[in-house]
Design an enzyme around this catalytic site. Structure first.
Site, PDB file in Angstrom:
ATOM      1  N   HIS A  72       7.822 -15.652  14.655  1.00 21.81           N
ATOM      2  CA  HIS A  72       8.089 -14.578  13.667  1.00 21.81           C
ATOM      3  C   HIS A  72       9.005 -15.071  13.124  1.00 21.81           C
ATOM      4  O   HIS A  72      10.227 -15.660  13.427  1.00 21.81           O
ATOM      5  CB  HIS A  72       8.669 -13.330  14.743  1.00 21.81           C
ATOM      6  CG  HIS A  72       7.452 -12.595  15.543  1.00 21.81           C
ATOM      7  ND1 HIS A  72       7.836 -11.116  15.686  1.00 21.81           N
ATOM      8  CD2 HIS A  72       6.293 -12.918  15.888  1.00 21.81           C
ATOM      9  CE1 HIS A  72       6.452 -10.888  16.480  1.00 21.81           C
ATOM     10  NE2 HIS A  72       5.702 -11.754  16.618  1.00 21.81           N
ATOM     11  N   TYR A 201      13.725  -2.668  15.669  1.00 15.41           N
ATOM     12  CA  TYR A 201      15.016  -2.180  16.609  1.00 15.41           C
ATOM     13  C   TYR A 201      15.461  -0.835  15.923  1.00 15.41           C
ATOM     14  O   TYR A 201      15.835  -0.837  14.909  1.00 15.41           O
ATOM     15  CB  TYR A 201      15.961  -2.967  16.765  1.00 15.41           C
ATOM     16  CG  TYR A 201      15.847  -4.399  17.503  1.00 15.41           C
ATOM     17  CD1 TYR A 201      15.158  -5.268  16.844  1.00 15.41           C
ATOM     18  CD2 TYR A 201      16.387  -4.649  18.700  1.00 15.41           C
ATOM     19  CE1 TYR A 201      14.804  -6.607  17.772  1.00 15.41           C
ATOM     20  CE2 TYR A 201      16.258  -5.508  19.371  1.00 15.41           C
ATOM     21  CZ  TYR A 201      15.521  -6.727  18.902  1.00 15.41           C
ATOM     22  OH  TYR A 201      15.391  -7.825  19.722  1.00 15.41           O
ATOM     23  N   PRO A 293      19.777  -6.315  27.180  1.00 14.19           N
ATOM     24  CA  PRO A 293      18.565  -7.097  26.463  1.00 14.19           C
ATOM     25  C   PRO A 293      18.304  -6.754  25.063  1.00 14.19           C
ATOM     26  O   PRO A 293      17.799  -7.592  24.655  1.00 14.19           O
ATOM     27  CB  PRO A 293      17.436  -5.960  27.241  1.00 14.19           C
ATOM     28  CG  PRO A 293      18.095  -4.885  27.763  1.00 14.19           C
ATOM     29  CD  PRO A 293      19.366  -5.358  27.972  1.00 14.19           C
ATOM     30  N   LYS A 297      18.773 -12.147  24.646  1.00 18.37           N
ATOM     31  CA  LYS A 297      19.497 -13.502  24.924  1.00 18.37           C
ATOM     32  C   LYS A 297      19.378 -13.801  26.274  1.00 18.37           C
ATOM     33  O   LYS A 297      19.758 -14.910  26.466  1.00 18.37           O
ATOM     34  CB  LYS A 297      20.909 -13.219  24.229  1.00 18.37           C
ATOM     35  CG  LYS A 297      21.072 -13.063  22.837  1.00 18.37           C
ATOM     36  CD  LYS A 297      20.957 -14.402  22.132  1.00 18.37           C
ATOM     37  CE  LYS A 297      20.727 -14.203  20.725  1.00 18.37           C
ATOM     38  NZ  LYS A 297      19.336 -14.716  20.155  1.00 18.37           N
ATOM     39  N   TYR A 384      20.807 -14.209  15.983  1.00 19.94           N
ATOM     40  CA  TYR A 384      19.306 -13.944  16.542  1.00 19.94           C
ATOM     41  C   TYR A 384      18.445 -14.800  16.960  1.00 19.94           C
ATOM     42  O   TYR A 384      17.681 -15.176  17.927  1.00 19.94           O
ATOM     43  CB  TYR A 384      18.593 -12.683  15.635  1.00 19.94           C
ATOM     44  CG  TYR A 384      17.395 -11.981  16.340  1.00 19.94           C
ATOM     45  CD1 TYR A 384      17.658 -10.822  17.054  1.00 19.94           C
ATOM     46  CD2 TYR A 384      16.016 -12.365  16.145  1.00 19.94           C
ATOM     47  CE1 TYR A 384      16.742 -10.360  17.757  1.00 19.94           C
ATOM     48  CE2 TYR A 384      15.112 -11.824  16.907  1.00 19.94           C
ATOM     49  CZ  TYR A 384      15.351 -10.825  17.448  1.00 19.94           C
ATOM     50  OH  TYR A 384      14.254 -10.071  18.396  1.00 19.94           O
TER      51      TYR A 384
HETATM   52  C1  PHB Z   1      10.791  -7.495  25.038  1.00 18.46           C
HETATM   53  O1  PHB Z   1       9.687  -7.758  24.306  1.00 18.46           O
HETATM   54  O2  PHB Z   1      10.629  -7.070  26.278  1.00 18.46           O
HETATM   55  C2  PHB Z   1      12.211  -7.475  24.072  1.00 18.46           C
HETATM   56  C3  PHB Z   1      12.186  -8.000  23.002  1.00 18.46           C
HETATM   57  C4  PHB Z   1      12.980  -8.011  22.304  1.00 18.46           C
HETATM   58  C5  PHB Z   1      14.354  -7.492  23.040  1.00 18.46           C
HETATM   59  C6  PHB Z   1      14.594  -6.986  24.245  1.00 18.46           C
HETATM   60  C7  PHB Z   1      13.344  -7.118  24.958  1.00 18.46           C
HETATM   61  O3  PHB Z   1      15.573  -7.601  22.424  1.00 18.46           O
END
Ligand code: PHB
Ligand code: APR
Length: 393
Positions: A72, A201, A293, A297, A384
């Site tokens: 990505h 997000y 989460p 990280k 990130y």
């Molecule tokens: C996930 O795909 O479970 C996931 C992806 C990004 C995040 C947290 C969880 O920031």
């Protein structure tokens, strides 16, 4: 039993460390409390930084990730009715992330361990660590009623947040730092195509939401929920309608829903242990630190600990550089605190807090500022994709 490094825990940290050491001819025994099926049953984030990708390849367990994972080059943040893309590749001089589930990473590492003939003892009960401050520490455990002892040179505590290793550190030597957030994440896995090619997000007045994925036909979605939420009150219909309400209109309209194949609630926590070395025992990954989460990280931070311990042990055995092990905590903690900062910040800026109206406006201004400034976007992007690993020398 006798080995060079006794590894407690067969999660991704323990398995990756074991595999890297094995390839250097350094013998390990891994002790895991649960069964392989139980370990593979845990569903966790799926965004891998380049540092982890490189380390998995070095452990010769990256083949399937390279085949099935998805690179990505960006992700989006939605807020105040807008969707802003963070172009990771152009903001970081070409860096990207790999989307590949942690469960799959664990499975690949388990397969690599089995193929290499390394010893992993599953169902190891009552693991206890002894003589950490001597030159020959020991680990004892019970298996099928027998008490077994492992003599070793070093112990790697890779047994997660609830493990025995951190609890075995002397109370007057250990400091912990913690923040608990006043909400959780309700996550759903569904056999549906992801709503977007990249992660979204979403910061919304009803609360945070995240659109993620595992493959072209497997999606992972989350909504912020109350800490005392009862999962039985969340039918699939309720989940989908709450998720849609928090997404930009065009995204919500595109969302393909379907039955959930997993649904769970996770609390959010920031936690750091200092130091991470106690005599000849080293804490690695979730045993030493937890991040919320948001930003994914957790595994990536475990990875830089593994990298540091692996190289320090490798150079100790091959070049007699035991001084490097003395630096383990400080090298790890410098990067850990920066990742803790980013995870805390992105959590703070994207979630709904029941705070005062001033704080809510500041939160919106912060998002508008960061996404509207090249400096702000660069800061988000470089964190990130992952901050660099410190050389072990
Ligand atoms: C996930 O795909 O479970 C996931 C992806 C990004 C995040 C947290 C969880 O920031
Ligand atoms: N004895 C032996 N094994 C134990 C014990 C014990 N007393 N306690 C826990 N374990 C095992 C657990 O069953 C688990 O399989 O240690 C393993 C720890 O694995 P993880 O919790 O996955 O931790 P780690 O390998 O450090 O992985 C870090 O996991 O939580 C995510 O976000 C985090 O992605 C990050 C990754």
């Amino acid at each position: 039993m006798k080995t060079k490094v006794a590894i407690i825990g067969a999660g991704p940290s323990g398995l990756l460390l074991g595999q890297l050491l094995h390839l250097q001819g350094i013998d390990t025994i891994i002790l895991e409390a649960k069964s392989p099926e139980y370990v593979l049953g845990r569903i966790r984030a799926g965004v891998l930084e380049q540092g982890f990708v490189d380390l998995l390849r070095e452990a010769k367990a990256g083949e399937r990730m390279d085949r099935e994972g998805h690179v990505h080059e960006g992700f989006s943040i939605s807020f105040a009715g807008k969707q802003e893309r963070i172009d990771l590749k152009s903001l970081t001089g070409g860096k990207k992330v790999m989307v590949y589930g942690q469960t799959e990473v664990t499975r690949d590492l388990m397969d690599a361990r089995a193929a290499s003939g390394g010893v992993t003892i599953y169902g190891a009960e009552n693991v206890e660590l002894h003589d950490l401050y001597s030159d020959s520490p020991r680990v004892t455990f019970q298996k099928d009623g027998d008490l077994i002892e492992v003599e070793c040179d070093y112990i790697a505590g890779c047994d997660g947040f609830h493990g025995v290793s951190r609890k075995s550190a002397p109370k007057d030597e250990i400091k912990t730092f913690e923040r608990i957030y006043p909400f959780g994440w309700l996550g759903v896995l569904s056999r549906t195509p992801p709503v977007s090619e990249e992660l979204i997000y979403a910061c919304h007045e009803r609360g945070f939401a995240l659109c993620s994925m595992r493959s072209e036909s497997l999606s992972r979605y989350y909504v912020q929920c109350a800490l005392d939420e009862n999962i039985d009150e969340w039918s699939d219909e309720r989940f989908w309608s709450e998720l849609k309400a928090r997404l930009p209109k065009d995204v919500a309209e595109r969302l393909v829903t379907g039955p959930s194949i997993e649904k769970s609630i996770a609390p959010l926590r920031s936690f750091v242990t200092e130091p991470m070395k106690f005599g000849r025992m080293f804490l690695v990954g979730d045993a030493a630190h937890i991040v919320p989460p948001t930003g994914a990280k957790g595994l990536n931070l475990a990875s830089s600990d593994v990298y540091t311990l692996y190289h320090a042990l490798r150079k100790t055995y091959s070049e007699g550089r035991a001084d490097l092990l003395e630096k383990y905590s400080e090298i790890c903690l410098r990067r850990i605190w920066k990742a803790e900062r980013f995870s805390w910040w992105i959590t703070s800026v994207l979630h709904k807090f029941d705070g005062d109206p001033f704080s809510a406006r500041i939160q919106q201004a912060e998002l508008a500022y960061y996404t509207g400034s090249l400096a702000g976007l660069t800061t988000i992007a470089e964190n990130y994709v992952g901050l660099p690993y410190e050389p072990v020398e």
